[in-house]
Design a protein around this motif. Structure first.
Motif, short mmCIF file in Angstrom:
data_model
loop_
_atom_site.label_atom_id
_atom_site.label_comp_id
_atom_site.label_asym_id
_atom_site.label_seq_id
_atom_site.Cartn_x
_atom_site.Cartn_y
_atom_site.Cartn_z
N LEU A 1 0.96 -1.32 -0.01
CA LEU A 1 -0.13 0.11 0.08
C LEU A 1 0.77 1.43 0.08
O LEU A 1 0.73 2.13 -0.59
N SER B 1 -0.87 6.19 4.81
CA SER B 1 -0.43 4.97 5.57
C SER B 1 -1.54 4.86 6.49
O SER B 1 -1.95 4.05 7.30
N PHE C 1 -4.79 3.83 5.79
CA PHE C 1 -4.75 2.28 5.54
C PHE C 1 -4.63 1.63 6.93
O PHE C 1 -5.52 0.68 7.27
#
Length: 228
Positions: free
Chosen positions: A159, A180, A183
């Motif tokens: 990712l 991040s 995520f």
């Protein structure tokens, strides 16, 4: 017929998968930020991130396999010992089972009857479950744990790498940590839903530790980095 759905059967693979994905996102995003704040070019950042993905996935797989294999070895050793004790002194083993059920609330006569019936059906299984705490749900599965950790780490690490591929170089210092953290928040929410835990607590937990790791690594890169 009423069928109850419990989440405890998910605990082994869920723990490994969540740990792997969380580590993949946090370690790779932190590595990318550390290299980026040191002044590396975008292709160098990408190479470092890919290397981190491969190394991290293999490390997670090896660590989980070794750890869970040790647990499996201990379980087998305990079951082997129990098998020998059942063959050598079944009366004593029956008394142990009776005592376990008495401690759980049955009267002695009923506890002895339950112990007799369970041991007639599957003596080793009964002792493994009620004396040693080894069940189908909790039994160690090294290969499954290793695969779950490696695959989830690679998915998590991919990712922030995707952000490096898509975002312009000047934007990496804010797009990588921002993306991040999003995520990680999604991962926390997903794991909380799968495990029936508090959504807010799980999301806050992964967000706090992820942000801390990225901030510290970025600080190290800025402090010791030399532009390349």
């Amino acid at each position: 017929m009423h069928i109850e759905r419990h989440r405890i059967h998910r605990i082994s693979w869920l723990r490994a998968a969540v740990l792997g994905a969380n580590d993949g996102i946090v370690s790779t995003a932190s590595l990318i930020l550390g290299v980026a704040t040191a002044g590396a070019a975008q292709h160098s950042i990408l190479i470092a991130g890919i290397a981190g993905l491969v190394a991290g996935a293999m490390s997670m797989a090896a660590g989980e396999y070794v750890s869970v294999s040790s647990q499996a070895d201990s379980e087998r050793a305990d079951l082997d010992r129990e098998r020998k004790e059942l063959a050598a002194d079944p009366e004593h083993e029956h008394a142990e089972m009776t005592a376990i059920y008495v401690e759980r609330g049955l009267d002695h006569a009923l506890a002895a009857q339950v112990a007799t019936q369970l041991m007639q059906h599957d003596a080793l299984g009964a002792h493994g479950r009620d004396e040693l705490g080894i069940t189908d749900t909790s039994a160690a599965r090294p290969v499954l744990a290793a695969f779950s950790s490696a695959a989830s780490f690679a998915l998590g690490a991919g990712l922030p790498l995707l952000i490096v591929l898509l975002a312009p170089a000047p934007a990496l210092l804010w797009s990588v940590p921002g993306g991040s953290l999003l995520f990680l928040a999604f991962l926390g929410a997903l794991s909380a839903r799968a495990g029936g835990a508090s959504l807010l607590a799980a999301t806050a937990r992964v967000g706090f530790w992820g942000a801390s790791a990225m901030a510290l690594t970025a600080a190290v890169g800025a402090l010791f980095g030399v532009a390349v």
